[in-house]
Structure formats: C-alpha cells, structure tokens
Design an enzyme around this catalytic site. Structure first.
Site, PDB file in Angstrom:
ATOM      1  N   ARG A 111       3.527  19.486  15.722  1.00  0.00           N
ATOM      2  CA  ARG A 111       2.668  20.650  15.480  1.00  0.00           C
ATOM      3  C   ARG A 111       3.272  21.919  16.054  1.00  0.00           C
ATOM      4  O   ARG A 111       3.096  23.007  15.491  1.00  0.00           O
ATOM      5  CB  ARG A 111       1.271  20.431  16.050  1.00  0.00           C
ATOM      6  CG  ARG A 111       0.313  21.550  15.632  1.00  0.00           C
ATOM      7  CD  ARG A 111      -1.112  21.107  15.559  1.00  0.00           C
ATOM      8  NE  ARG A 111      -1.902  21.992  14.713  1.00  0.00           N
ATOM      9  CZ  ARG A 111      -3.152  21.740  14.344  1.00  0.00           C
ATOM     10  NH1 ARG A 111      -3.743  20.619  14.727  1.00  0.00           N
ATOM     11  NH2 ARG A 111      -3.806  22.581  13.567  1.00  0.00           N
ATOM     12  N   LEU A 125      -5.033  23.021   8.793  1.00  0.00           N
ATOM     13  CA  LEU A 125      -5.422  21.812   9.513  1.00  0.00           C
ATOM     14  C   LEU A 125      -6.503  22.115  10.545  1.00  0.00           C
ATOM     15  O   LEU A 125      -6.570  23.218  11.084  1.00  0.00           O
ATOM     16  CB  LEU A 125      -4.206  21.213  10.217  1.00  0.00           C
ATOM     17  CG  LEU A 125      -3.021  20.846   9.324  1.00  0.00           C
ATOM     18  CD1 LEU A 125      -1.806  20.511  10.183  1.00  0.00           C
ATOM     19  CD2 LEU A 125      -3.383  19.674   8.416  1.00  0.00           C
ATOM     20  N   HIS A 126      -7.328  21.121  10.831  1.00  0.00           N
ATOM     21  CA  HIS A 126      -8.289  21.247  11.930  1.00  0.00           C
ATOM     22  C   HIS A 126      -7.530  21.296  13.248  1.00  0.00           C
ATOM     23  O   HIS A 126      -6.414  20.778  13.357  1.00  0.00           O
ATOM     24  CB  HIS A 126      -9.248  20.054  11.916  1.00  0.00           C
ATOM     25  CG  HIS A 126     -10.473  20.245  12.755  1.00  0.00           C
ATOM     26  ND1 HIS A 126     -10.488  20.001  14.113  1.00  0.00           N
ATOM     27  CD2 HIS A 126     -11.734  20.664  12.426  1.00  0.00           C
ATOM     28  CE1 HIS A 126     -11.703  20.247  14.589  1.00  0.00           C
ATOM     29  NE2 HIS A 126     -12.477  20.655  13.593  1.00  0.00           N
ATOM     30  N   TYR A 127      -8.135  21.926  14.248  1.00  0.00           N
ATOM     31  CA  TYR A 127      -7.441  22.032  15.535  1.00  0.00           C
ATOM     32  C   TYR A 127      -7.356  20.693  16.261  1.00  0.00           C
ATOM     33  O   TYR A 127      -6.499  20.503  17.128  1.00  0.00           O
ATOM     34  CB  TYR A 127      -8.122  23.068  16.434  1.00  0.00           C
ATOM     35  CG  TYR A 127      -9.529  22.717  16.869  1.00  0.00           C
ATOM     36  CD1 TYR A 127      -9.754  21.914  17.983  1.00  0.00           C
ATOM     37  CD2 TYR A 127     -10.633  23.196  16.166  1.00  0.00           C
ATOM     38  CE1 TYR A 127     -11.047  21.586  18.383  1.00  0.00           C
ATOM     39  CE2 TYR A 127     -11.925  22.879  16.563  1.00  0.00           C
ATOM     40  CZ  TYR A 127     -12.123  22.072  17.669  1.00  0.00           C
ATOM     41  OH  TYR A 127     -13.403  21.750  18.059  1.00  0.00           O
ATOM     42  N   ARG A 128      -8.224  19.750  15.921  1.00  0.00           N
ATOM     43  CA  ARG A 128      -8.175  18.446  16.571  1.00  0.00           C
ATOM     44  C   ARG A 128      -7.006  17.622  16.044  1.00  0.00           C
ATOM     45  O   ARG A 128      -6.598  17.762  14.894  1.00  0.00           O
ATOM     46  CB  ARG A 128      -9.481  17.683  16.361  1.00  0.00           C
ATOM     47  CG  ARG A 128     -10.636  18.257  17.155  1.00  0.00           C
ATOM     48  CD  ARG A 128     -11.904  17.471  16.940  1.00  0.00           C
ATOM     49  NE  ARG A 128     -12.990  18.028  17.737  1.00  0.00           N
ATOM     50  CZ  ARG A 128     -14.268  17.744  17.549  1.00  0.00           C
ATOM     51  NH1 ARG A 128     -14.618  16.914  16.585  1.00  0.00           N
ATOM     52  NH2 ARG A 128     -15.192  18.290  18.321  1.00  0.00           N
TER      53      ARG A 128
END
Length: 215
Positions: A111, A125-128
């Site tokens: 990432r 994308l989601h932060y998780r």
C-alpha cells in the site's frame, strides 16, 4: 462496508520508497466466501536500465529467476496505464469507492507504494486492511499446531501467483483457526492443507465456526 475483498500484490526493485520502483502489480477481488470474482489483472510496468541495475543482489536474483526482469524491459506500460487497468477490474466487482478493504500478505508495504505511485487506486480502496501475515504471526504464538501445518508456499515472487497463495492461506486459517475450541486435530489440519494444495476444496458455509471439527 462491502463483503468483497480487494487483494493486491506488488513486486518492486526494493523496499525503499525514496528510490525503488514498482514493476508489477496484480489484483483479485473475492466475495465473502473467498471465491475469486473474474479473471483478475496482472500488469508488468516498464522500468529503465538504471532502476534495474540499482537492485540489490538478492532482488536481482529473485526477479531474474522469475523472469520478471525480462518482462519489465519488454513492457511498454507506464504507472498511469497500470493503475487504470487495475481500477477497471476492481470497479467491475466493487461498484462504490471506499467500500472494500485491501487484503494481502504484509500488505502495508504494497500500500505504501500504491499511495506513492497510484493515488487514484489508493483512494478507491477502503482505509481498512486485512493482513494475512498478522494472522500467521498470531497463530505462531497461540496456535503453533496450525502454524506448522499451513500449506507450503511456492514463493514464485510473481504478483498474481502470490495473491492466489495469500487467498489459499486465509482459507486455511478460516477453517482451522477461526473455529470453536478446541479447534481441529493435527490430522484434520493436515487434511485441510492437503485439500488446498490440490486445489480441489473450495471454502463454503460449512467451513464456518458453527460446525467446528472434532478431535
């Protein structure tokens, strides 16, 4: 939050964000049962000779053995094009941005390069994140029988193959670690690993903690 997971793996010339290059990226989307959706995408990105020459000995040997260096030299794909190719695939299965977590092994490293080189992908994308490596480390400490019984990895160091192995690894943990106590026996762990190695046993609802193995 959606049930899909976006699996991404990257290959780089090294791990230094200040100087190393992203040279391959692959993505697969899975549903809640870890079934792969679509064919995925795997893109080799061009890098100049100077970037390849700057690689360390271990990385050079690894990417030479896998054939990636030759593919990087031959590729005409730049970072922007690669980013759009990956996003096109992800958008097919994840319609809304910031709804599906990123998944993989040691995924924070990947990432970091995505943030640097592919900001539109990162923003979608989601932060998780779901890091399979974290589950591995917990099993090593708390469930060594499961840790030592996990399927053997091929260690191809190619992005798409590495994702398939990460998905298989999470399937294994789902069926051996995420179950009610006392968990599976050694023979049951070996059977799960063997079935996943043979690629003949897909995860399903019967794999959930509602029906824990005995022994």
């Amino acid at each position: 939050m959606r049930d899909e997971l976006v699996w991404i793996d990257c290959e780089m010339t090294g791990l230094d964000l200040g100087s190393d290059k992203l040279i391959e990226i692959a993505a697969l989307v899975t549903d809640a049962e870890l079934n792969v959706l679509g064919d995925g995408v795997d893109v080799v990105i061009h890098a100049d000779d100077a970037a390849l020459a700057a690689m360390g000995e271990v990385v050079t040997e690894m990417h030479s053995r896998s054939g990636l260096i030759d593919e990087v030299k031959a590729s005409t794909v730049d970072l922007a094009t690669a980013e759009e190719m990956v996003l096109d695939y992800i958008r097919t299965h994840v319609k809304a941005p910031k709804t599906a977590p990123l998944a993989g092994n040691s995924i924070a490293t990947d990432r970091a390069f995505i943030v640097r080189d592919m900001p539109a992908l990162d923003a979608y994308l989601h932060y998780r994140m779901i890091d399979v490596s974290s589950i591995k480390e917990l099993c090593r400490r708390w469930y060594p029988r499961i840790y030592f019984g996990q399927p053997v990895k091929g260690l191809t160091h190619r992005a798409l193959a590495d994702i398939h192995e990460s998905i298989r690894e999470l399937q294994f943990y789902r069926r051996t670690a995420f179950v009610a106590p006392p968990g599976p026996s050694t023979s049951e762990i070996e059977a799960v690993a063997a079935a996943l190695d043979e690629g003949k046993d897909a995860p399903g609802p019967s794999d959930s903690a509602s029906a824990p193995p005995t022994g």
